[in-house]
Design an enzyme around this catalytic site. Structure first.
Site, mmCIF file in Angstrom:
data_model
loop_
_atom_site.group_PDB
_atom_site.id
_atom_site.type_symbol
_atom_site.label_atom_id
_atom_site.label_comp_id
_atom_site.label_asym_id
_atom_site.label_seq_id
_atom_site.Cartn_x
_atom_site.Cartn_y
_atom_site.Cartn_z
ATOM 1 N N GLU A 38 0.834 -1.199 0.000
ATOM 2 C CA GLU A 38 0.000 0.000 0.000
ATOM 3 C C GLU A 38 0.874 1.257 0.000
ATOM 4 O OE1 GLU A 38 -2.996 -0.270 -0.620
ATOM 5 O OE2 GLU A 38 -3.661 -2.222 0.122
ATOM 6 N N CYS A 53 -7.706 -0.908 8.485
ATOM 7 C CA CYS A 53 -6.322 -0.993 7.991
ATOM 8 C C CYS A 53 -5.819 0.382 7.562
ATOM 9 C CB CYS A 53 -6.226 -1.959 6.806
ATOM 10 S SG CYS A 53 -6.397 -3.674 7.320
ATOM 11 N N HIS A 83 -1.231 -5.599 2.439
ATOM 12 C CA HIS A 83 -2.516 -6.292 2.494
ATOM 13 C C HIS A 83 -2.333 -7.692 1.914
ATOM 14 C CE1 HIS A 83 -5.789 -3.080 3.165
ATOM 15 N NE2 HIS A 83 -6.084 -4.099 3.946
HETATM 16 N N1 PCA Z 1 -8.419 -6.022 7.240
HETATM 17 C C1 PCA Z 1 -9.299 -4.898 7.471
HETATM 18 C C2 PCA Z 1 -9.107 -4.525 8.918
HETATM 19 C C3 PCA Z 1 -8.357 -5.661 9.540
HETATM 20 C C4 PCA Z 1 -7.901 -6.476 8.400
HETATM 21 O O1 PCA Z 1 -7.145 -7.462 8.470
HETATM 22 C C5 PCA Z 1 -9.082 -3.764 6.480
HETATM 23 O O2 PCA Z 1 -8.674 -4.028 5.335
HETATM 24 O O3 PCA Z 1 -9.330 -2.612 6.808
#
Ligand code: PCA
Length: 192
Positions: free
Chosen positions: A76, A139, A163
């Site tokens: 990201e 996140c 991610h």
């Molecule tokens: N994914 C969520 C919050 C916690 C996670 O593992 C997100 O993409 O915001």
């Protein structure tokens, strides 16, 4: 080199969170601290910021999982000052079209040279891609608060959010772990 790796607790109807499953594989490594973060708009960043106050880290890797990508790990690039969610976080909170922090910058960018890093990872055969939205749920919120804290403190600690896919058919847990290990070894060889 001191590294902090975080993963989230499960949320929604999932019993595990791949981000924590991968993070905890690094638990026994020297120079690496691992921490588990609640899926909470209110509390997630406190856990990391407390850890950053207690110890100097060279690198912080924040991990989360996403159902939106199956084929690669997402590096990201940035976090935005915004939250909006259709589902509640683990405190039962649903964000609706809100800023994370009032009168604060619209976005913060990862402090790592992620284009160079991604090219290196691809050369090794890892399934990775740079993406330009960590979403508008917890996140993104965690990433935003951590980048803001580091910048506000003039910190040299580099930070990146990854991610990981929820589905492990194309990118296995082992491959996720290897990707993270490759990032750490890249950082070790040529600190950014
Ligand atoms: N994914 C969520 C919050 C916690 C996670 O593992 C997100 O993409 O915001």
């Amino acid at each position: 080199m001191n590294v902090l790796i975080s993963g989230f607790e499960p949320f929604g109807n999932r019993e595990v969170n791949n981000s924590w499953e991968v993070a905890k594989r690094f638990e026994a490594s020297n120079e690496i601290d691992v921490c588990r973060v609640p899926v909470s708009f209110r509390k997630s960043h406190d856990v990391i910021i407390d850890a950053l106050r207690r110890k100097e880290y060279d690198l912080v890797i924040l991990l989360g999982e996403t159902a939106f990508t199956k084929d690669y790990v997402r590096l990201e690039r940035l976090a935005i000052n915004y939250k909006d969610s259709t589902k509640p976080d683990n405190d039962g909170y649903i964000a609706c079209d809100e800023e994370l922090v009032r009168n604060a910058p619209k976005a913060y960018f990862s402090t790592l040279p992620i284009k160079r890093l991604t090219a290196y990872l691809k050369e090794l055969g890892h399934k990775v891609k740079i993406t330009n939205s960590a979403g508008t749920f917890v996140c993104n919120s965690l990433y935003y608060h951590v980048l803001r804290y580091l910048e506000g403190n003039g910190s040299d600690t580099a930070a990146l959010f990854l991610h990981l896919p929820v589905e492990t058919e194309v990118v296995s847990m082992k491959e996720m772990e290897d990707t993270l290990a490759a990032i750490l070894s890249y950082f070790n060889k040529s600190p950014f």
